[in-house]
Each structure stands twice: as C-alpha cells, then as structure tokens.
Design an enzyme around this catalytic site. Structure first.
Site, mmCIF file in Angstrom:
data_model
loop_
_atom_site.group_PDB
_atom_site.id
_atom_site.type_symbol
_atom_site.label_atom_id
_atom_site.label_comp_id
_atom_site.label_asym_id
_atom_site.label_seq_id
_atom_site.Cartn_x
_atom_site.Cartn_y
_atom_site.Cartn_z
ATOM 1 N N GLN A 38 -29.358 -30.684 -12.539
ATOM 2 C CA GLN A 38 -30.424 -31.674 -12.510
ATOM 3 C C GLN A 38 -29.917 -33.015 -13.029
ATOM 4 O O GLN A 38 -28.796 -33.121 -13.507
ATOM 5 C CB GLN A 38 -31.621 -31.182 -13.331
ATOM 6 C CG GLN A 38 -31.255 -30.596 -14.679
ATOM 7 C CD GLN A 38 -32.291 -29.580 -15.189
ATOM 8 O OE1 GLN A 38 -33.403 -29.486 -14.693
ATOM 9 N NE2 GLN A 38 -31.902 -28.823 -16.195
ATOM 10 N N ASP A 113 -30.726 -20.721 -21.439
ATOM 11 C CA ASP A 113 -30.975 -21.945 -20.675
ATOM 12 C C ASP A 113 -29.893 -22.083 -19.621
ATOM 13 O O ASP A 113 -28.716 -21.819 -19.869
ATOM 14 C CB ASP A 113 -31.013 -23.179 -21.591
ATOM 15 C CG ASP A 113 -31.726 -24.351 -20.928
ATOM 16 O OD1 ASP A 113 -32.825 -24.722 -21.370
ATOM 17 O OD2 ASP A 113 -31.191 -24.884 -19.927
ATOM 18 N N ASP A 145 -28.555 -17.954 -16.134
ATOM 19 C CA ASP A 145 -29.747 -17.966 -15.300
ATOM 20 C C ASP A 145 -30.712 -16.924 -15.851
ATOM 21 O O ASP A 145 -30.366 -15.746 -15.942
ATOM 22 C CB ASP A 145 -29.321 -17.626 -13.861
ATOM 23 C CG ASP A 145 -30.498 -17.672 -12.897
ATOM 24 O OD1 ASP A 145 -31.641 -17.363 -13.314
ATOM 25 O OD2 ASP A 145 -30.278 -18.004 -11.727
ATOM 26 N N ALA A 146 -31.929 -17.357 -16.226
ATOM 27 C CA ALA A 146 -32.890 -16.453 -16.844
ATOM 28 C C ALA A 146 -33.179 -15.250 -15.943
ATOM 29 O O ALA A 146 -33.328 -14.113 -16.408
ATOM 30 C CB ALA A 146 -34.183 -17.205 -17.163
ATOM 31 N N ASP A 163 -40.322 -21.179 -21.234
ATOM 32 C CA ASP A 163 -40.421 -22.627 -21.505
ATOM 33 C C ASP A 163 -39.573 -23.363 -20.475
ATOM 34 O O ASP A 163 -38.561 -23.992 -20.782
ATOM 35 C CB ASP A 163 -39.914 -22.897 -22.922
ATOM 36 C CG ASP A 163 -39.974 -24.380 -23.286
ATOM 37 O OD1 ASP A 163 -40.700 -25.136 -22.608
ATOM 38 O OD2 ASP A 163 -39.274 -24.766 -24.239
#
Lengths: 313, 313, 313, 313
Positions: A38, A113, A145-146, A163
């Site tokens: 990002q 995260d 990666d969650a 979150d």
C-alpha cells in the site's frame, strides 16, 4: 498567507462518499513510502496531531485514536473478564497492542500484520500511539498474511481482534471481511473467547458494509452484537462487532465494569469505563433495524467492496 | 468530467476547525438569500439530500437530520411524560416542530424564530423537513427575537427547546448561549418542565463550548445532563444538554420508554426509542470529565465565540 | 469565518488536468439550470466578477473576459480590414457579438447558438458581458445547431468566428472541432474572408488539442496561424487559430493597425491594439514546434475528446 | 478511490487571490524542511513533475519551469550581446544559472542565495532543474543576503538577474523589491549592462505589484521595459522587467536574434528564440496602460506586501 492564519497549504483529502470530502490540513509530512502492499503517509496535522494514512484512507491519528482503539479492545476483554492470550490481526500502529497490554491478566499477545514497512514507520514516527508497546516482552509481532496465519496454528485465543484497514478494492484487506475468514478465526477462538471486528462507519449513507458484516458474522457465531464510538477525524461514528459463543449483555452494570477494570488493568483509559460501555452498546433504532433487516453475506466469492481503491494489483 | 463520476463541481466547504474542512458536493442551489440576519443557502447535495446553510454553517440536511431533531426533542418530552405546552426557540426548518407535534398530549406549540425569510424558504424548499408541520393548528410561528420574547410572556411551558444556530461571532445567536438567557428561560418553565439546548460538537478538539454551556446551565438549574447523538454530516457527534428542576434518570428502562412513546405519540420515530435513549445518556468518560472539570460560565459580558463568523454587524 | 476573511464557503472547482484544480470562490449563485444541452450556472465570484459555467467548465467571467473576446474577434476583423458580414457560431454570452459590433463597417451579424436557455440567462444576468449587443438591429440571434445551419445557407461571410465550448465528451460541441465542420465553414466564407476558432489551452501539458486543431485546419485552408492571449481565470493562456485563403502577416505594423481601428471601430478595446496583436502573433518556440510536428487530424469519425465530460446523452 | 482515477489525495493549495485557489495534486513529498528563512517542500505532482514550494508559494516545477527561466535570463543576455560576467540574486533551484551558462561568452557567474538549505535540497532533489549547473567551474554559489552582498563588492556585472521569491510579508525577499535595492544593483552594473527582475503576475486582478515595480525602476534606470511569459502552473502569465542605461528595442529582428543565439550559446533553448522574444516584448494594451499610469514607488519605508505571508519573524 491563508496557510498561516486559518488554513493549511497542504491538504489530505479523504472522500467519505463520492460527494463528501473530509480534508485535513497537513503541516508536515513525516514519512512517505510505497510499500509492497500500500501507499503510506505519516503526517502531522493542524488540529489532531500525527496521522497514519494508507491508500488515501485515514487510519488513525494521535488526537482522537483513543476513540477508536479503546472501544476496539476493551469490550471484548471486559466481557471475557480475564483474558490471558490475545491475537491481533492488523493493528500496525501498535495502539491496539497498547490497549491489550493494559490488562495484567494478559500473558501473550501475537500481532499479525501483513506490512512490515508500515509497522516500522509507526514504531519510528508514532510513539504517541504505541507508547513502547512494541518493547513489552508479552508482545510478539509477526509480519504475515492473517488469512494464512490462521491456518497454521492450533493455539486457542481468549480474545481475537480484527483491526484491519477498510475492505477497499485492490487493498490488502477485503478478503478478511468474509465468512471464510471469520470461520478461520472461530476455529482458533477459545470456547469462552470473544472475537471483535472493526466494522466500518455507521452513518446513514454507508450502513450497508456494517450491516452485512453483522449478518455475515451471524452465520458463524451464535451471539453477535454491534456497538459504536463517536470517532471524529473519520468524519462520522465508527462501528464494531463483538461475537462469541457466550452471551453478550447489552445492559451491563457500569459499577461492576469499573471495578473489573480497576482490578485487572493498569489503568490509563481515557474514554472507556462502565458508563461509556453501557452507552456504546445501546444503539439507535435505525441502526439496529438496518442490521436486523440485512440478508446478504460476504464470502470470498462475493467480498465487500468498500468505497475507495487501493494500490495492490 | 470528474464531476460526473466521482465528485461535484460545486462544493460547500465548512471549516470544522481551522485545519479540518468538511466539503459537501452541491448538485443544485435551490435558494440563496442575504436576509436581514444571515446569509442563507438551500442546496441539493450528492449523498445527503437537501441542506440548509446559514452563514456558511451547515444547519441540517434531509439525509441525516433525524439524527439531530429526534434527540433534540424527545428526551425532554419523554422525561416530562405528558407535555402539553412546548416553546421552541429557533427551529427555522420546522423539523423540531414536526417532532414535537408527534406527541398527542401536545396542545400548544409556539416557535420563535428571528429570521422570517429563512422560515419562508424552508417552508417552500424543505418540505421533507417540516412535513407540513407548519399547517398543524397547534403550532404558532412568531418571528421575533427569542431574548425579547421571553421577557414579554408569563406563560409557563412544559418543555422549552433551544434550537439555535451556533454562537459564532457576529451571528444572531451568541447572546442566547448565556446565563442571562438561560435564566429567562427558567422563569417561564413549568415546575415539572424540562429545558433542552442544542449544545455544540462533542469532538475532543472542540469540547470547550459544550463543557462551558453545561457549566453555565448548572448555575441556573439543579439538574443538568449532557447527551449526544451520532450526527454525520456535521462531521462529528453532536451534544445536547437537558436541564430541569426534576431529577434526570440516566439509566431509564428502555421498555417503559417504548411503551410511553407508543401510548402518547403518533409514531414515526426513526432513531430514538428506549434503547437509543439509554445509549445517548451514557457518555464516554473523557466527555464527562471535561464537563465536570469546566469552571467558566458564559454571560452576556463574556458570551461564547464559536469558531466561525457571521454576517451581522 | 474563513469565508469572510480569506476565502469562500462555496467553491466552483474546475479540473484543469486530473491533478490540477482551479477553484473559484462563489459568493452568489445568480442562476442555475439544467438545459436541454448542458448544465448551466451563472455565479458571482470573489475576485473576478460574474461567471458563466457550462457542464462544470468555466466559460468566461466579467473580470477578465476581455482577454478572451477581444483576441477572438479583432485579429480576423483587422486582417480583413473592412468586414461587413460576420457569422458567429456559439457565443452565448453576447460578448463576441459586442466586439464584432464595435466595427462600423459591419452591416449584418448572425449568431448561431444551440442553447436558447443559456442565451436567455446571459441576457438577463450578464449585462456586463453583452452590453446590450442583443438590442443592436444589425444582430440576428438564431437558436440552432451550427453544423446544420452551415448546410442551409449559401450566403458568404467576411468573418466567421467559432466561439464554441470546449470539445468535451458528451458535450454539445465536439463535432464542431472537425475537418468536416471546418469544410462547411469554408464553403460559406467569402474569398477575402477570415475564419477564426477558439482553440483550447496552450499550456505544455495540454498542447495536443491546439496542435491537432491547427493540423486539421491546414487540411482545409492554405493559411493557418495560431496565436494566444494571457487569459487568467482559465488558469493558463488560451489559443486561437486564424485561417484564410489570404496570407496572414505575423509582423504587421502596429501603428497601421491602430489607425485602422481608429477609423473603422467605435473604440472601447481594452487589451487589443497594434502592439498587442504583434505580441500575440509571435508565439514561443515550443508551441510553434508542437504545431509543426503534429500529424493527426480530427474528423467526425475521430473527433477530439477534451478532458472533461458533458451531460448530453 | 478518486485518487487513483482522476485526482490526488494530497493537494498543495495555493491562494492566487483570497477567492481563487490553484491546487496541485501531490503524488509524493520528496523533501520537507523548516529552514532558517522559510518553509520548504519539494514534491512530485501528477501532471507537471517535481516542484519547489517555499512558504506555501509555488516556486517552479520541472514541467513548465522553462517558461519562467528562459524568459528571465535570455532577453537581458541577448540585448547585451556578449555577456561575460553575470550576477544572480536568488535562484536557488540552479535553473537560472543553467540558462546563464548556456552562453559561451560567460566567464564568471556568482549566485547569491540567502538560504543554503534550500540550495542543498534543490541540488539533491531537482537535478532536472539545475542539470549539473552547480558543477560548472564558472559558477560560484555564495550563501548570503543579496542586500548586504551588493554593498561589499565593487565588481561590475554585465547582467544582473533578480530571481527572488515573491515579496510576501514576513518572507525573506520583500526588501529586495525596493528603490534602495535597485540602486545598489545599479551601482555594480556595467555601463553596457542589463538588470532584469522577476516582477510578479500580470493578471488583471493583480497588476499593482508589477506596475509599481516598473514605476520604481523608472526612478533608477533610464530605460525600463516590461515583458511577460505564458507560465501555466502559476495559474496566470508572469511578468519580468528589463532595465538598462542602454536603449531596449521592443521590435528586434527575430532572425538576427536567432543568429546571435546560434553563435554565442550552446543551444538547448525550448521556448525562447527571436520570434518568441518579439512576442513577449509586445504587451497587451491594458497592461501597458496600467504601468504607464502607476505613480507609487516601493521603498524600504514602504515596501511591497504581496498577497501571502511567510514564516520569518
């Protein structure tokens, strides 16, 4: 120049809707990076302190982040009563971990995260947010990666906190707002555990995301309760959804909660206490109706597409 | 053009603070007038319907005004239980009167607004707001200065609603947010009556106005209770203050309230019911603390000067 | 409020490019209409007077329109020397006609505009622009499609002025910036006549439209000469293209021109005289090179698509 | 998100007037610094490349700086014919020096800039601007106050170029737009020399600064000639003033100029040649009139106060 008297020369414009822009005057750019996932800015603003901005979406700022992070963390912790193991999915700023670590009962926190570059920038530039939470030996930060992480562990967690950044198209998070993801979370939640999700705005023009997330969660958990907090730099109140195998009492006794917080935490909460929790759990009628009437469920095949667009291809 | 796809060509910019602007895309200007008291626009916006703008301050819009007008009116009405006579100070859009008139117990409503040109424009262009409240024979609209009106009447009112524009400098309202004005209101409030004031934003950066209004009201009334509603086109939650000689129960039983509303009103409420009222009355800790710690009182000699500036000389 | 001191509350935002916005503070909306062809605003601005805005594109404003209309009209008139019959295509504000009518040699002016509602609004609200040109008996206003009109007349014109809105997609004008249209114009141009086209911005990032229009015109007329004027509320200088069977002298003698203007016009020009014309005809090198190197021609099959989008379906 | 498709999330807003804002979308912040004299940003923009911003005023950007720097430098050099020694006052980006050094006749260039931190940032981040001019052995950069420097030297210069930031209040430059400063410059100008000043916008709403600078210069030099260039990211055309003991021919022969440039420079000019110079020197009538009619002179006692405000206390 106008900049000196009543405004700024640099502005961060966030489109709340295609016709509503919330613009924050930027007095300083502390960090800029195009990470693998990002586009990130850390900026200083005129009124509300330092802010983290990802893919053009305001994440949180030092001036009012307590209105987001305290409601995100403590209701789940309070309803559990004595959380020892806490899993945070996302939470790059470290402020979610900070709130979790206020609980003296907590022995182990894992924070997953996806974007290590964002975490590093927050460590360096947003000490007001993490307040050295990253140094607490109970916290373990994993850059991963969650979605994958949940498949690789059989450990059970007392509280799981989702979150994540908003599920904008091409952003890194939209797959994590689906039934499949929520089922993975449930698999590793302790039987007495609570799972909480940051769940989008609750303004009348944008209720769909929140309502569908709530509906999606009812297909996975027997008890699902929305609540909201009066965040201000987001331009509108924010919603959260608490879920569990356990019942969720929306009219808890404030004095009992205050006592619990006093016994089990190190204190320092600014907005959340027993009275505040009672207030947050009792939502306006139109919001409860929108949630009750929603029928659509988010899946990997049909994930949410929140207004906005990220930089991931 | 961008206007067609993601934004507007005309924007109404409201400075929330000197460094934060909430901009609404305007698709049509329905009315513009420089009245004797203020500069007025009635506009159509992209997301939230039609809006009234006075002296550059967003007053209310059809898309979320229910989040302002229902909380303004009904808590006072509910706590009274059976209001017959209601006085509205301000309230040009007619939406406050609309909510008051839902109560079948109400026999007489007087609405005092200083600006007849604004009232006329609202009658003509904002029927979604007033919903023909102006035609109800129980309502009497008086174009007058609220401050003077209170001196000329000895009638007693069950509920008095202060629905004034924000106390910006050179605006028409700042004198009506003072101890002297509140004392005039008290003189004509029935012993069982309730007086409610729209009382500014409750965001962390702008708490001073609300806290000082609450402090000012404690010098006039024995019972003073703040509450808030998640308004969204204001860019942050809004505060109200309810006052009375009577005690104000902040943990009312929601089911009892729902029964009262069912018995005494014609229905139609969208956001407010028993659960919502319970939620609104139980404020976050930081807000209760700011109110409790405030020491300054607004007087005619030292009135509030809210951020912004009007056109009155 | 900021609006009173340094800025406005209403802004008209024009996207010059996708990354550059020129925003004008609007102090009053004089007229708004969705006509059969476009969306129209007449507004009052803070610095530059009253402005006409069509489909979100700033057309002209009273404060600097002389920098557009004088260069549009007079070079063609001057090079002709004694124009009697003038055809204006577009020109809704009436300011182009106003300039043409300054010439005492002029006996007949026909102005063809597609949008009668815009012409009416300009008559009513923009008297500073037309200065009663619409009352001059030499002027005949025809509400019609310029493309069709040219097919229905065999009359010959000394000067033809193409004063059309920019060729944005879905706007009413893009077909009038093509080889086919220019050929129709040529058919009705007197042998000694001059045809002039408003021809887009000449800023480095947007030269393509101007250069292609120039290239397109070279396929129709033997002599084609670009020139530009330092318009300011457009945010950059504007280009025009003058064409003819006759040669165009780019180094005319300024004193001769001043004498011609004194003899044949009623005066009143603010920016254009002999010296100014000499300056406008001698363009910067990069602009002349861009025009010389352009190879593409606009046709009805491949018309221009200027940045922006209209409301015509 | 809109940012990805048609706009940016970060915007640099420049107030052209209190009611006109030119906003540039910023895609990246390359450098930010609060120097001893001003606030500096180097940013990347969407359309026009990299830009230097000082005290909220756009200085120049890579996409159109040639429209500013070539007109600033070459007219004075051309009219001199064979400049050997050139003094630049200001010019932090190095682009003015770049243009000067194109002249093979030049033996010595001294550039005096007050702000070494800005010069360093330009060296590092704006190589497109300086194009290694800083490495040319003929150039000597001195970090000093231009006003003081002129008192400490008796050297004579063939060309002196005043390339200073606009004379905003509290900025570092306003004293350098005064009669006293211009007299200091004249003392060190060679008898055959030319002195040129960047001299503000020439848009109708902002002509005062340019006209008064021209008037002020007529009290110091016998020959004073204004000219302008169609800069675009400044939102309007820009003015310059050339002065000398020598006469200034406003109708030079373009071909002779082209030959001079070919003989004496290394080439590479993009906008300026003989034709362009002829065009720039012949200004619109209203501008010549405003200059001719101006009566006020800027002095240290009454310096200019250009719209805007700097950060120097």
């Amino acid at each position: 120049m106008p900049g000196s008297d009543v405004g700024a020369d640099f502005w961060m414009n966030e489109y709340i809707t295609p016709w509503d822009i919330y613009a924050h005057g930027v007095t300083k750019v502390l960090a800029y990076q195009k990470t693998a996932y990002q586009e990130m800015y850390v900026v200083e603003t005129g009124t509300y302190g330092k802010a983290l901005v990802l893919d053009g979406k305001w994440q949180s700022c030092t001036g009012d982040e307590f209105l987001y992070h305290e409601p995100l963390v403590h209701p789940a912790m309070i309803f559990h009563g004595s959380p020892r193991k806490v899993l945070i999915l996302g939470g790059g700023e470290g402020a979610t971990a900070r709130e979790v670590l206020r609980w003296q009962t907590v022995e182990k926190v894992v924070m997953i995260d996806i974007d290590g570059e964002v975490v590093e920038a927050c460590k360096q530039h947003l000490s007001e947010m993490h307040q050295n939470a990253f140094d607490d030996p109970r916290l373990n930060v994993v850059i991963a990666d969650a979605l994958n992480f949940l498949d690789t562990t059989d450990e059970k967690w007392d509280v799981i906190i989702s979150d994540l950044s908003d599920p904008i198209e091409s952003g890194p998070s939209f797959q994590l707002f689906t039934k499949e993801y929520f089922e993975k979370a449930r698999r590793v939640l302790a039987p007495q555990g609570f799972f909480v999700v940051q769940a989008g705005p609750v303004s009348p023009g944008e209720l769909v995301l929140h309502a569908r997330l709530a509906k999606t969660l009812t297909t996975v958990f027997p008890n699902v309760q929305s609540y909201s907090s009066p965040t201000c730099t987001y331009g509108r109140a924010w919603g959260f959804i608490l879920t569990s195998e356990q019942e969720i009492n929306t009219r808890p006794n404030p004095e009992n909660i205050d006592q619990l917080l006093q016994e089990k935490t190190s204190g320092g909460l600014r907005m959340l206490d027993g009275v505040a929790l009672l207030g947050m759990l009792n939502l306006p009628l139109h919001l409860r109706q929108a949630i009750a009437q929603e029928t659509q469920v988010y899946t990997l095949a049909e994930p949410p597409k929140f207004f906005g667009q990220g930089s991931v291809k």
